[in-house]
Write a protein that holds these residues in place. Structure first.
Motif, PDB file in Angstrom:
ATOM      1  N   THR B   2      -8.505   3.262  -1.062  1.00  0.00           N
ATOM      2  CA  THR B   2      -8.325   2.045  -1.862  1.00  0.00           C
ATOM      3  C   THR B   2      -9.499   1.084  -1.650  1.00  0.00           C
ATOM      4  O   THR B   2     -10.270   1.224  -0.679  1.00  0.00           O
ATOM      5  CB  THR B   2      -7.037   1.322  -1.464  1.00  0.00           C
ATOM      6  OG1 THR B   2      -7.177   0.901  -0.103  1.00  0.00           O
ATOM      7  CG2 THR B   2      -5.832   2.251  -1.594  1.00  0.00           C
ATOM      8  N   LEU B   3      -9.590   0.107  -2.520  1.00  0.00           N
ATOM      9  CA  LEU B   3     -10.613  -0.934  -2.349  1.00  0.00           C
ATOM     10  C   LEU B   3     -10.413  -1.651  -1.014  1.00  0.00           C
ATOM     11  O   LEU B   3     -11.365  -1.987  -0.315  1.00  0.00           O
ATOM     12  CB  LEU B   3     -10.511  -1.932  -3.516  1.00  0.00           C
ATOM     13  CG  LEU B   3     -11.458  -3.128  -3.431  1.00  0.00           C
ATOM     14  CD1 LEU B   3     -12.920  -2.666  -3.460  1.00  0.00           C
ATOM     15  CD2 LEU B   3     -11.185  -4.120  -4.555  1.00  0.00           C
ATOM     16  N   HIS B   4      -9.148  -1.828  -0.674  1.00  0.00           N
ATOM     17  CA  HIS B   4      -8.791  -2.460   0.603  1.00  0.00           C
ATOM     18  C   HIS B   4      -9.429  -1.704   1.782  1.00  0.00           C
ATOM     19  O   HIS B   4     -10.042  -2.286   2.678  1.00  0.00           O
ATOM     20  CB  HIS B   4      -7.265  -2.438   0.697  1.00  0.00           C
ATOM     21  CG  HIS B   4      -6.690  -3.130   1.886  1.00  0.00           C
ATOM     22  ND1 HIS B   4      -6.508  -2.494   3.091  1.00  0.00           N
ATOM     23  CD2 HIS B   4      -6.260  -4.396   2.071  1.00  0.00           C
ATOM     24  CE1 HIS B   4      -5.975  -3.328   3.957  1.00  0.00           C
ATOM     25  NE2 HIS B   4      -5.819  -4.506   3.360  1.00  0.00           N
ATOM     26  N   ILE B   6     -11.987   0.359   1.639  1.00  0.00           N
ATOM     27  CA  ILE B   6     -13.451   0.314   1.539  1.00  0.00           C
ATOM     28  C   ILE B   6     -13.994  -0.995   2.115  1.00  0.00           C
ATOM     29  O   ILE B   6     -14.990  -1.019   2.844  1.00  0.00           O
ATOM     30  CB  ILE B   6     -13.892   0.475   0.062  1.00  0.00           C
ATOM     31  CG1 ILE B   6     -13.534   1.881  -0.435  1.00  0.00           C
ATOM     32  CG2 ILE B   6     -15.397   0.226  -0.087  1.00  0.00           C
ATOM     33  CD1 ILE B   6     -13.696   2.066  -1.931  1.00  0.00           C
ATOM     34  N   ILE B   7     -13.296  -2.086   1.840  1.00  0.00           N
ATOM     35  CA  ILE B   7     -13.731  -3.390   2.384  1.00  0.00           C
ATOM     36  C   ILE B   7     -13.668  -3.384   3.907  1.00  0.00           C
ATOM     37  O   ILE B   7     -14.587  -3.852   4.587  1.00  0.00           O
ATOM     38  CB  ILE B   7     -12.860  -4.525   1.793  1.00  0.00           C
ATOM     39  CG1 ILE B   7     -13.184  -4.700   0.307  1.00  0.00           C
ATOM     40  CG2 ILE B   7     -13.094  -5.839   2.553  1.00  0.00           C
ATOM     41  CD1 ILE B   7     -12.250  -5.652  -0.418  1.00  0.00           C
ATOM     42  N   ASP B  10     -16.536  -1.362   5.160  1.00  0.00           N
ATOM     43  CA  ASP B  10     -17.797  -2.085   4.992  1.00  0.00           C
ATOM     44  C   ASP B  10     -17.991  -3.127   6.097  1.00  0.00           C
ATOM     45  O   ASP B  10     -19.110  -3.373   6.546  1.00  0.00           O
ATOM     46  CB  ASP B  10     -17.849  -2.773   3.627  1.00  0.00           C
ATOM     47  CG  ASP B  10     -18.218  -1.786   2.525  1.00  0.00           C
ATOM     48  OD1 ASP B  10     -18.552  -0.629   2.860  1.00  0.00           O
ATOM     49  OD2 ASP B  10     -18.167  -2.171   1.344  1.00  0.00           O
TER      50      ASP B  10
END
Lengths: 165, 115
Positions: B2-4, B6-7, B10
């Motif tokens: 999910t984008l969650h 990935i953040i 990062d």
């Protein structure tokens, strides 16, 4: 040759010595003081739980206690601020007020431990009295209490190294 | 992924990368073992001490991943005793500073104040 200090610095050193007893392993006080600090120019210490930071504050002439003579004696009241840091663990179950009041009581007890003549700081001062305490309000929340003590002492007008009775 | 996720990755792999902006520091939790972490350390100008209006004190804004290996977990942080060891001025010997405030946090990063 040993360094000679002015009267007020000798009083401050005596106060520091009395407070430092609280940070010794052998101290029987309820409050286990982590350290006693006299700040340098850039305060190169980090705030800690049960830490005392001692700093000279305002100094004022006391006209009614001046003495005429040759040389005349000058009387001053020096406030020394004792910043008592109380920053317990987030897991500490004790109420903050309880820790602060215990800390204040132990500091007062350590400074006045000679009882009858504690206020002279070894014959260097005329009087000493505790002043109103204030909260140390960091913007992250309460960080402790400032406990001021006002010490009155007298020296030769032109010689701050010499105590005058 | 999910984008969650990935953040969060990062935060560890990009923002707190030692090859870019981050530096190494040592985290000393109030209880438990010390460990080496990666932080972005913003060394602020001297600030007036909360104790006393005539004293100044160094101030540090520490950005660290919300991570239990190379960062600090928001759930383990303790503002009453946690310390981070780093150099007060670049090139000088490292010393321990107390974590005095949690300025902000999310699932990816913590922003801490040290004095």
């Amino acid at each position: 040759m040993p360094v000679v200090y002015p009267v007020i610095e000798r009083i401050a050193q005596e106060l520091y010595t009395r407070l430092s007893v609280l940070a010794e392993d052998t101290s029987t006080a309820e409050t286990k003081v982590s350290e006693v600090i006299r700040p340098k120019r850039f305060e190169d210490y980090t705030p800690k739980h049960l830490q005392i930071v001692m700093k000279l504050g305002a100094s004022a002439i006391v006209p009614e206690l001046m003495c005429p003579g040759n040389p005349p004696a000058i009387a001053r009241e020096q406030t020394i601020n004792l910043h008592l840091h109380v920053m317990p663990s987030e897991l500490d179950a004790n109420p903050l007020d309880e820790l602060e009041q215990q800390f204040i009581a132990d500091v007062i007890d350590a400074v006045t431990t000679t009882q009858n003549d504690w206020h002279t700081f070894g014959g260097l001062a005329i009087d000493a009295e505790w002043r109103d305490q204030e909260d140390i309000a960091g913007d992250g929340g309460p960080d402790g209490i400032t406990l001021p003590i006002a010490i009155t002492y007298r020296t030769d007008e032109g010689n701050p190294y010499n105590v005058r009775a | 992924m999910t984008l969650h996720d990935i953040i969060q990755q990062d935060a560890v792999n990009v923002f707190c990368n030692l090859s870019d902006f981050a530096e190494s520091a040592v985290y000393y939790p109030h209880t438990g073992e010390a460990r080496t972490i990666n932080v972005v350390n913003i060394r602020e100008a001297l600030q007036i001490s909360p104790d006393d209006g005539d004293n100044v004190t160094p101030l540090f804004e520490i950005h660290v991943a919300n991570n239990g290996v190379t960062g600090i977990l928001s759930s383990e942080l303790n503002l009453g005793g946690d310390m981070i060891e780093f150099s007060l001025r670049v090139g000088k010997t490292a010393s321990k500073r107390s974590v005095t405030k949690l300025l902000s946090h999310d699932e990816g990063m913590l922003v801490l104040e040290c004095r």
